[in-house]
Design a protein around this motif. Structure first.
Motif, PDB file in Angstrom:
ATOM      1  N   GLU A 140      33.301  44.852  31.025  1.00 12.74           N
ATOM      2  CA  GLU A 140      33.166  43.570  31.713  1.00 12.74           C
ATOM      3  C   GLU A 140      31.859  43.485  32.485  1.00 12.74           C
ATOM      4  O   GLU A 140      31.757  42.794  33.498  1.00 12.74           O
ATOM      5  N   ARG A 141      30.853  44.173  31.997  1.00 11.17           N
ATOM      6  CA  ARG A 141      29.588  44.266  32.733  1.00 11.17           C
ATOM      7  C   ARG A 141      28.982  42.899  33.032  1.00 11.17           C
ATOM      8  O   ARG A 141      28.295  42.713  34.036  1.00 11.17           O
ATOM      9  N   SER A 142      29.249  41.917  32.172  1.00 11.83           N
ATOM     10  CA  SER A 142      28.693  40.579  32.392  1.00 11.83           C
ATOM     11  C   SER A 142      29.354  39.869  33.580  1.00 11.83           C
ATOM     12  O   SER A 142      28.825  38.889  34.097  1.00 11.83           O
ATOM     13  N   LYS A 143      30.511  40.361  34.009  1.00 12.64           N
ATOM     14  CA  LYS A 143      31.241  39.725  35.111  1.00 12.64           C
ATOM     15  C   LYS A 143      30.993  40.410  36.455  1.00 12.64           C
ATOM     16  O   LYS A 143      31.443  39.918  37.498  1.00 12.64           O
ATOM     17  N   LEU A 144      30.317  41.543  36.445  1.00 13.37           N
ATOM     18  CA  LEU A 144      30.221  42.356  37.654  1.00 13.37           C
ATOM     19  C   LEU A 144      29.460  41.661  38.782  1.00 13.37           C
ATOM     20  O   LEU A 144      29.835  41.771  39.957  1.00 13.37           O
ATOM     21  N   LYS A 145      28.396  40.961  38.460  1.00  9.41           N
ATOM     22  CA  LYS A 145      27.621  40.281  39.499  1.00  9.41           C
ATOM     23  C   LYS A 145      28.457  39.204  40.200  1.00  9.41           C
ATOM     24  O   LYS A 145      28.364  39.022  41.413  1.00  9.41           O
ATOM     25  N   GLU A 146      29.272  38.505  39.405  1.00  8.64           N
ATOM     26  CA  GLU A 146      30.124  37.477  39.983  1.00  8.64           C
ATOM     27  C   GLU A 146      31.194  38.096  40.885  1.00  8.64           C
ATOM     28  O   GLU A 146      31.531  37.553  41.948  1.00  8.64           O
ATOM     29  N   MET A 147      31.723  39.263  40.457  1.00 10.26           N
ATOM     30  CA  MET A 147      32.691  39.977  41.310  1.00 10.26           C
ATOM     31  C   MET A 147      32.042  40.343  42.648  1.00 10.26           C
ATOM     32  O   MET A 147      32.651  40.191  43.713  1.00 10.26           O
ATOM     33  N   ALA A 148      30.810  40.837  42.573  1.00 10.82           N
ATOM     34  CA  ALA A 148      30.106  41.232  43.798  1.00 10.82           C
ATOM     35  C   ALA A 148      29.892  40.032  44.718  1.00 10.82           C
ATOM     36  O   ALA A 148      29.979  40.151  45.948  1.00 10.82           O
ATOM     37  N   LYS A 149      29.642  38.859  44.129  1.00 11.22           N
ATOM     38  CA  LYS A 149      29.437  37.657  44.947  1.00 11.22           C
ATOM     39  C   LYS A 149      30.702  37.287  45.705  1.00 11.22           C
ATOM     40  O   LYS A 149      30.641  36.811  46.845  1.00 11.22           O
ATOM     41  N   VAL A 150      31.871  37.500  45.060  1.00 14.78           N
ATOM     42  CA  VAL A 150      33.142  37.239  45.754  1.00 14.78           C
ATOM     43  C   VAL A 150      33.253  38.154  46.970  1.00 14.78           C
ATOM     44  O   VAL A 150      33.634  37.728  48.063  1.00 14.78           O
ATOM     45  N   GLY A 151      32.946  39.442  46.771  1.00 15.45           N
ATOM     46  CA  GLY A 151      32.970  40.376  47.893  1.00 15.45           C
ATOM     47  C   GLY A 151      31.945  40.033  48.950  1.00 15.45           C
ATOM     48  O   GLY A 151      32.205  40.142  50.155  1.00 15.45           O
ATOM     49  N   GLU A 152      30.766  39.588  48.506  1.00 10.94           N
ATOM     50  CA  GLU A 152      29.695  39.249  49.451  1.00 10.94           C
ATOM     51  C   GLU A 152      30.126  38.114  50.380  1.00 10.94           C
ATOM     52  O   GLU A 152      29.803  38.119  51.574  1.00 10.94           O
TER      53      GLU A 152
END
Length: 785
Positions: free
Chosen positions: A743-755
């Motif tokens: 799911e590497r393409s989704k990782l940045k979006e996951m990080a934005k949720v945490g951010e």
């Protein structure tokens, strides 16, 4: 517009006085706030369908509580608590509004998960008082249920009403009772009146030509059942002759009639039960009677009849909370006098109409949705302004302070600096450990370094863990501080400050980073036991110290639960980050280690057993062939546990992965930030961790995490802002590593949720606002006591 979550039982399209109050509150809040709705499915819905909910409504289901818990207090399973926690995390609410006190478990979760969020509680009815009145009416073994419920509810309410929430009461009698019994620790501003209300409606024409008396309400409630008994056994005998003579009936109208009510029926008492239009029943009656002897919640029936212009005869309890005059309502507690007033109004229609008209005008003036609704938001916002406009003289006691370098020291320094920048007068008291002046002004902070009695012969730097500074006692005793904060745990100096603060009556806050010295425990026994916190009970002086703090902040849920065994005023303190540190450009360290565009699993921290890097290694070994372009990078000192490191390197050599696993050793902070920004995901395989600060650092740097479930508190939502695995479960960890890779393409979006979570709740600004709310509450408490 501020965001608010409203928590209640189903009320839309439902009938009853309590439902009407809910409708009023919900309607009023929606005009002033951006509202979300959460409805509770309690045991009543085991036998009937749950009403249809508006789109977007959240729902929780109650569970069976323990025998020691009062029935009126809701209990929830861990799964439901987790669901509620996710609702809080996913939304940036400013307020949580709870209808009824039953939701204390959820209130506690708000304080733990989102301590800056303001909690508002509409008390409506004081459960313990209802139980007490029911018991006192018939104190017998047969009636012991109410006695036991009273004991449980007294214990429950004694804890609840000391919380720094805004409590709204429907009547001043119950408000004053709570303030007297439980509220000596809070300001009167925390206890406000929100009167009952009625919706202004068009009066329907009268249909019935027969003269009648009406009693209405939920007939199977404790208060109404008792009222009907009182009516039939005590009042009816004084009415009977007149009712017979004039052919008049007393109609009992409402949902939930009990079969046993037939025994109360007299010849002129007519049990009708539920009707389609209660307003029509009220209009068709000549006199409304409410012979209430037990406190009964909203008491909106007076308003419902009053707005329709009907005369009412009730009791002191029935009219409790209202300040109606004798020209607006008749109040009689003696059964004979009660009956004679009813007869007088039946005989004198002009007097009855005048009484009803006066009551109607008063209802229109002071008790409509419109007149009261505007005041609701005003009460909430005014309380906030009072809390946030104060500036305080703050004394901070700590064992070390900047420029001494360390995680705790840096954290406390930035906390003190932020408070000073917000206008507070901050003084830090600490032992003198380095060659610095005894008194200095540093970044707006007054720093007072004191002689350590244990530092003999005098040596600098003084690196001893245990210190004691006798002069601290006098600094605190005679200092003009509004509030004292003690970091980072119980120790000799904090004990001295506590004694001086107790004598001088200063409000005190313990800001606990670690209840135990976990580093020493790990060195001695090699692990942290499941029952580590409770294995050894605190000594008397430590227990007394915790019990007498005005507030305690802790950074881990397990420690919050521990402190709550000794003190009800405990909250969650996020470990914040300095946002600007993550906004500076740093060099990408990949090329320095020969890493190109490969997928990088980062593991940050010193190499040691407690950090669990061996688990990440074993998981990586099992997936290395499938993830052919992935690398595992360990960033941190590797000389802490040499044998542990050697065992890891042996595994690497045995599997021929020397070119895919990197140990950087100790690096500068700039390189740490570089790896956090340029790795693909951060693996946190720890066997123990309080605070989870490294999770927050990852999100603000732009990468999600794969985290062991022992991190406390857990902020990770599966596949939303990262991945979770069971501690020390290598197989599950390897599966999550494969999942993240796929799911590497989704990782940045996951990080934005945490951010987003980090920027909302893990900054020094947020923490300071949290402190200011607590300062305001405990300072007012001391003044009011």
């Amino acid at each position: 517009m501020k965001k608010l979550l409203y928590v209640d039982l189903p009320f839309i399209n439902e009938r009853g006085g309590d439902k009407n109050r809910s409708k009023f509150i919900w309607d009023s809040l929606q005009k002033q706030f951006d509202c979300s709705l959460l409805l509770i499915k309690d045991h009543h819905y085991l036998t009937k369908p749950f009403p249809k909910m508006p789109d977007g409504t959240h729902q929780l289901v109650t569970a069976k509580g323990s025998p020691s818990q009062a029935e009126a207090v809701f209990h929830y399973s861990e799964k439901q608590i987790e669901k509620f926690r996710n609702v809080l995390i996913e939304n940036d609410f400013d307020y949580i509004f709870f209808r009824f006190t039953s939701h204390m478990e959820l209130m506690r979760e708000v304080s733990r998960c989102c301590p800056k969020v303001k909690v508002v509680v509409d008390v409506d009815m004081l459960f313990s008082r209802i139980a007490n009145l029911s018991w006192e009416k018939s104190p017998s073994l047969r009636n012991r249920y109410y006695f036991l419920q009273r004991l449980k509810l007294n214990r429950f309410e004694s804890k609840l009403f000391k919380k720094p929430y805004l409590f709204l009461f429907s009547n001043i009698v119950e408000r004053d009772f709570v303030v007297e019994q439980y509220g000596k620790g809070l300001s009167i501003d925390n206890y406000q009146i929100l009167p009952n209300t009625v919706k202004n409606i068009e009066i329907p024409p009268r249909k019935s030509k027969e003269t009648s008396i009406l009693f209405f309400g939920t007939l199977n409630s404790t208060a109404n059942t008792d009222a009907i008994v009182h009516l039939s056994e005590d009042i009816y005998q004084h009415l009977e002759e007149y009712l017979e003579e004039k052919d008049i009936y007393i109609n009992l109208v409402g949902k939930g009639p009990l079969d046993s009510m037939n025994v109360y029926n007299k010849k002129r008492m007519n049990l009708i039960g539920p009707v389609d239009d209660i307003n029509q029943s009220i209009v068709d009656a000549d006199v409304i009677i409410l012979p209430i002897r037990i406190a009964s919640g909203t008491r909106t029936r007076i308003l419902e009849a009053g707005i329709l212009g009907k005369p009412i005869v009730t009791t002191t309890i029935g009219a409790e909370g209202f300040d109606f005059s004798s020209e607006e309502i008749i109040i009689k507690d003696d059964p004979k006098e009660f009956a004679l007033e009813v007869i007088r109004l039946l005989k004198d229609s002009k007097a009855a109409d005048e009484l009803g008209e006066n009551l109607k005008n008063r209802c229109l003036e002071d008790y409509t949705w419109e007149s009261v609704g505007e005041k609701l938001a005003k009460k909430m916002l005014e309380t906030d302004m009072k809390q946030n406009n104060c500036r305080y003289k703050v004394g901070i006691v700590t064992n070390r302070f900047y420029p001494e370098v360390g995680g705790a020291e840096t954290n406390i320094y930035f906390q003190a600096k932020e408070l000073a920048e917000r206008g507070h007068d901050v003084t830090v008291f600490c032992p003198k450990r380095i060659e610095r002046p005894a008194r200095e002004l540093y970044d707006g902070i007054n720093v007072r370094r004191m002689f350590d009695f244990f530092n003999k012969p005098v040596t600098y730097p003084n690196i001893k863990a245990g210190t004691i500074c006798p002069e601290l006692f006098f600094e605190i005793l005679f200092g003009k501080h509004d509030v004292l904060m003690m970091f980072p745990a119980y120790n000799y100096n904090n004990l001295l400050a506590f004694i001086a603060g107790k004598i001088s009556g200063k409000p005190m806050i313990l800001c606990s980073f670690d209840y135990l010295d976990y580093a020493t425990i790990i060195k001695e026994q090699g692990f942290i036991a499941e029952d580590q916190l409770t294995k050894k009970p605190p000594r008397f002086h430590h227990k007394f110290f915790m019990q007498n703090m005005d507030f305690i902040y802790a950074i881990a849920n397990k420690e919050i639960e521990l402190y709550r065994n000794y003190n009800d005023s405990v909250g969650y303190s996020p470990v914040p980050i300095l946002l600007k540190e993550y906004e500076v450009e740093v060099e990408n360290p990949r090329s320095k280690y020969g890493v190109g565009s490969e997928f990088v699993f980062l593991s940050l921290g010193r190499i040691c057993n407690i950090k669990g890097q061996d688990l990440a290694l074993k998981a990586f070994v099992s997936v290395a062939k499938e993830l052919s372009d992935a690398k595992l990078v360990y960033v941190g000192r590797n000389d802490y546990e040499p044998e542990f490191l050697q065992d890891m390197k042996q595994i690497i050599e045995e599997n021929g992965l020397e070119d895919r696993i990197i140990f950087t050793g100790m690096v500068e902070r700039e390189e740490v930030l570089g790896w956090l920004r340029n790795a693909d995901i951060h693996v946190i395989p720890v066997r123990f961790m309080n605070s989870g600060a490294v999770v927050v650092e990852s999100w603000i740097s732009g990468i999600p995490v794969i985290q062991s479930d022992v991190v406390d508190p857990n902020l990770v939502q599966e596949r939303v802002n990262g991945y979770l695995f069971k501690s020390e479960d290598v197989d599950e960890l390897s599966e999550k590593m494969k999942l993240a890779y796929s799911e590497r393409s989704k990782l940045k979006e996951m990080a934005k949720v945490g951010e987003r979570l980090v920027r909302e709740r893990y900054t020094y600004e947020y923490l300071s606002e949290l402190y200011e709310t607590t300062f305001s509450a405990i300072v007012k408490n001391k003044k009011d006591v």
